[in-house]
Design an enzyme around this catalytic site. Structure first.
Site, PDB file in Angstrom:
ATOM      1  N   ALA A 133     -14.806  33.965 -10.912  1.00 12.82           N
ATOM      2  CA  ALA A 133     -13.610  33.377 -10.303  1.00 12.82           C
ATOM      3  C   ALA A 133     -13.916  31.944  -9.912  1.00 12.82           C
ATOM      4  O   ALA A 133     -15.019  31.646  -9.445  1.00 12.82           O
ATOM      5  CB  ALA A 133     -13.174  34.179  -9.074  1.00 12.82           C
ATOM      6  N   ALA A 135     -12.058  28.866  -7.703  1.00 11.23           N
ATOM      7  CA  ALA A 135     -10.950  28.466  -6.847  1.00 11.23           C
ATOM      8  C   ALA A 135     -11.093  26.997  -6.478  1.00 11.23           C
ATOM      9  O   ALA A 135     -11.965  26.292  -6.975  1.00 11.23           O
ATOM     10  CB  ALA A 135     -10.915  29.343  -5.598  1.00 11.23           C
ATOM     11  N   SER A 136     -10.221  26.533  -5.586  1.00  7.99           N
ATOM     12  CA  SER A 136     -10.179  25.108  -5.258  1.00  7.99           C
ATOM     13  C   SER A 136     -11.391  24.655  -4.468  1.00  7.99           C
ATOM     14  O   SER A 136     -11.794  23.490  -4.550  1.00  7.99           O
ATOM     15  CB  SER A 136      -8.910  24.805  -4.459  1.00  7.99           C
ATOM     16  OG  SER A 136      -8.856  25.604  -3.298  1.00  7.99           O
ATOM     17  N   ALA A 138     -14.436  26.830  -3.999  1.00  6.21           N
ATOM     18  CA  ALA A 138     -15.698  27.459  -4.409  1.00  6.21           C
ATOM     19  C   ALA A 138     -15.478  28.286  -5.663  1.00  6.21           C
ATOM     20  O   ALA A 138     -14.344  28.487  -6.112  1.00  6.21           O
ATOM     21  CB  ALA A 138     -16.221  28.350  -3.278  1.00  6.21           C
ATOM     22  N   GLN A 139     -16.578  28.740  -6.251  1.00  7.12           N
ATOM     23  CA  GLN A 139     -16.491  29.697  -7.345  1.00  7.12           C
ATOM     24  C   GLN A 139     -17.519  30.801  -7.113  1.00  7.12           C
ATOM     25  O   GLN A 139     -18.460  30.643  -6.338  1.00  7.12           O
ATOM     26  CB  GLN A 139     -16.685  29.028  -8.699  1.00  7.12           C
ATOM     27  CG  GLN A 139     -18.046  28.472  -8.997  1.00  7.12           C
ATOM     28  CD  GLN A 139     -18.069  27.714 -10.328  1.00  7.12           C
ATOM     29  OE1 GLN A 139     -17.069  27.106 -10.740  1.00  7.12           O
ATOM     30  NE2 GLN A 139     -19.200  27.725 -11.012  1.00  7.12           N
ATOM     31  N   VAL A 140     -17.312  31.924  -7.810  1.00 11.13           N
ATOM     32  CA  VAL A 140     -18.118  33.119  -7.569  1.00 11.13           C
ATOM     33  C   VAL A 140     -18.830  33.542  -8.842  1.00 11.13           C
ATOM     34  O   VAL A 140     -18.221  33.574  -9.930  1.00 11.13           O
ATOM     35  CB  VAL A 140     -17.235  34.274  -7.050  1.00 11.13           C
ATOM     36  CG1 VAL A 140     -18.072  35.529  -6.824  1.00 11.13           C
ATOM     37  CG2 VAL A 140     -16.536  33.871  -5.754  1.00 11.13           C
ATOM     38  N   LYS A 154     -21.007  33.281  -3.799  1.00 11.72           N
ATOM     39  CA  LYS A 154     -19.954  32.269  -3.688  1.00 11.72           C
ATOM     40  C   LYS A 154     -20.601  30.917  -3.405  1.00 11.72           C
ATOM     41  O   LYS A 154     -21.423  30.789  -2.487  1.00 11.72           O
ATOM     42  CB  LYS A 154     -18.993  32.645  -2.559  1.00 11.72           C
ATOM     43  CG  LYS A 154     -17.768  31.765  -2.433  1.00 11.72           C
ATOM     44  CD  LYS A 154     -16.814  32.342  -1.387  1.00 11.72           C
ATOM     45  CE  LYS A 154     -15.523  31.555  -1.308  1.00 11.72           C
ATOM     46  NZ  LYS A 154     -14.572  32.160  -0.343  1.00 11.72           N
ATOM     47  N   ASP A 289      -5.330  36.868   4.420  1.00 10.40           N
ATOM     48  CA  ASP A 289      -5.124  36.423   3.038  1.00 10.40           C
ATOM     49  C   ASP A 289      -5.239  37.638   2.118  1.00 10.40           C
ATOM     50  O   ASP A 289      -5.984  37.631   1.146  1.00 10.40           O
ATOM     51  CB  ASP A 289      -6.157  35.350   2.673  1.00 10.40           C
ATOM     52  CG  ASP A 289      -5.772  34.574   1.421  1.00 10.40           C
ATOM     53  OD1 ASP A 289      -4.589  34.597   1.038  1.00 10.40           O
ATOM     54  OD2 ASP A 289      -6.662  33.945   0.816  1.00 10.40           O
TER      55      ASP A 289
END
Length: 515
Positions: A133, A135-136, A138-140, A154, A289
């Site tokens: 994944a 995202a804006s 971080a990434q995993v 992460k 969230d």
């Protein structure tokens, strides 16, 4: 001066991006009362004569996504504020995804090694180079530790702190400008929107804080067998890296997948309602969230949340208020809902209780006349918050975050079973909680708690009072309150010098704020 010029240059870039996406309407709203701004916006509209398809909120979401991570996060914060941007726009912004293209894996590995001060192979026996994944912020990546545990790692994007710091300063300046030129906007507290946004960002930029949020939620829900919060691997966690256990499961809205695994969607919905109740009312700390991408169902049918960057807190008073409001609306006891608002102080005491009760009835009846499964408590609260201007009620950002979370939970619940209202499932739990917290014994406990808190503060209060009297006596006032004879400017130097310094500091703060 330099900061102002930088903000101006950035603002021009924002305006151009909004114009390209045919989403200039937010600037038009703000610039109505300032002729130069109105002319500039009109010029941009002439320069970029592009009519884009879609609703205004959809065009705004596209523009924010194109402007980068700060604006994606700002859009998500605005999705909580239907009272500020309107129902339709808020709904469109809820769909704003913060997914971006992944950054190079080599940069992620470098961040991990620098943050944890160890080579990658000393921590992980296997590390997937392809992120699962992006995202804006971080990434995993999935990985396996050297002791054989499957984990999710992460990693923050390189340079993301500087980007967000710069843009938050701009957002704050724009919010202050909006409050200054549009007095009616002050009640909606745009500066508070930015402050809420900044609070979210501060947590997301320090992954140790997100790990702590996961640990607190896990501790709160330790005895809840239907809810499993991931464990944090603190040895492999730092400010820019978070390592947690890997969750294997399906998204909570994958009804077909649930059935294939032998899980009953109705049971999952019942568990979701119960877990939501426990987080909000029992603990006052909830995952804020909880969209389908952040909630999984594992092989045992447990709800497994991930991504703890946005968490919400509600005080005990707010929980009692929410319980009174929910039960009051569901039972059509509008007077009870009104009294709850006055009791907590959300409606000023000079307002009419009868008129406010009547306004609540006007909001509730059209919604509550629908079939039970179609009643949206989230939308009901949203409409209630939109009555704030008429009754001079300041916006409550904490409750707006809770209301947004309720809307997301409702949406998931309807996917699991469109014929069931999850709040009716939770209502017995809420009523039971209210009996325990509204009864005579609970009131005695509250009184004792408040008294103890007052007694704990008393020594500090007396000490401060004594120190104040000593300073007054030293600087020209007797302990009995009478003024001493002036001792000349030299004798009063100890009083005037601090006052002068404070005056200079105040002038600097005002100048910086205006600049």
């Amino acid at each position: 001066m330099l900061r102002g010029l930088l903000h101006l240059a950035r603002l021009i870039g924002i305006a151009r991006s909004l114009a390209r996406h045919d989403a200039l309407w937010p600037l038009e709203m703000v610039s109505r009362r300032i002729l130069p701004f109105r002319i500039a916006v009109g010029f941009l509209r002439l320069l970029f004569r592009r009519r884009r398809p879609g609703r205004p909120g959809e065009r705004l979401a596209a523009a924010l996504a194109a402007m980068g991570p700060s604006f994606v996060k700002l859009g998500q914060a605005l999705s909580v504020r239907a009272d500020l941007v309107g129902d339709e726009v808020a709904t469109d912004l809820e769909k704003l995804q913060d997914g971006l293209d992944p950054f190079p894996t080599d940069a992620a590995i470098r961040t991990i090694e620098e943050t944890l001060a160890q080579p990658l192979d000393a921590m992980f026996a296997q590390f997937d180079r392809e992120p699962v994944a992006a995202a804006s912020i971080a990434q995993v990546h999935f990985a396996t530790t050297t002791d054989g545990r499957d984990v999710a790692v992460k990693v923050l994007r390189p340079g993301i702190e500087e980007i967000l710091e710069r843009d938050i300063g701009l957002f704050r300046a724009l919010a202050r400008l909006a409050e200054r030129i549009q007095p009616k906007i002050r009640r909606l507290r745009p500066v508070a929107v930015v402050e809420t946004f900044e609070e979210w960002i501060r947590v997301e930029l320090d992954l140790r804080l997100e790990g702590a949020a996961a640990a607190e939620l896990k501790e709160n829900c330790e005895g809840d067998e239907d809810f499993h919060v991931v464990s944090v691997d603190w040895e492999r966690t730092g400010q820019r890296v978070l390592t947690t256990e890997r969750i294997r499961g399906i998204n909570i809205d994958d009804v077909q997948g649930m059935r294939e695994l032998g899980h009953d969607p109705d049971k999952i919905l019942e568990r979701s309602a119960r877990i939501f109740f426990l987080q909000v009312f029992r603990d006052g700390y909830f995952h804020a969230d909880m969209h389908p991408g952040n909630m999984f169902i594992d092989a045992d049918g447990r709800l497994c949340p991930v991504d703890f960057g946005i968490m919400g807190r509600v005080t005990r008073r707010q929980r009692l208020f929410m319980a009174d409001t929910l039960v009051g609306f569901l039972s059509r006891d509008y007077r009870r809902v009104a009294e709850a608002h006055f009791e907590i102080g959300y409606v000023p005491p000079n307002q009419s209780r009868d008129l406010f009760t009547q306004a609540l009835r006007a909001i509730g009846e059209p919604v509550l006349d629908k079939p039970l499964n179609e009643i949206s408590v989230g939308r009901l609260l949203e409409q209630m918050f939109r009555t704030t201007e008429r009754f001079d009620m300041p916006t409550q950002p904490d409750l707006l975050l809770l209301q947004k979370t309720m809307l997301v939970a409702e949406g998931v619940g309807r996917k699991l079973n469109p014929g069931v209202n999850m709040w009716l499932l939770a209502r017995p739990l809420i009523e039971e909680w209210m009996i325990a917290n509204r009864g005579p014994e609970a009131r005695i406990v509250d009184t004792v708690r408040e008294t103890m808190e007052t007694l704990e503060r008393l020594p500090r209060t007396l000490r401060r009072a004594e120190e104040t009297l000593e300073r007054l006596a030293k600087n020209g006032m007797n302990p009995d309150g009478s003024l001493r004879e002036p001792a000349g400017w030299r004798g009063n130097l100890g009083l005037w010098a601090p006052m002068a310094v404070l005056g200079v500091l105040a002038a600097i703060v005002v100048f910086m704020g205006n600049s």
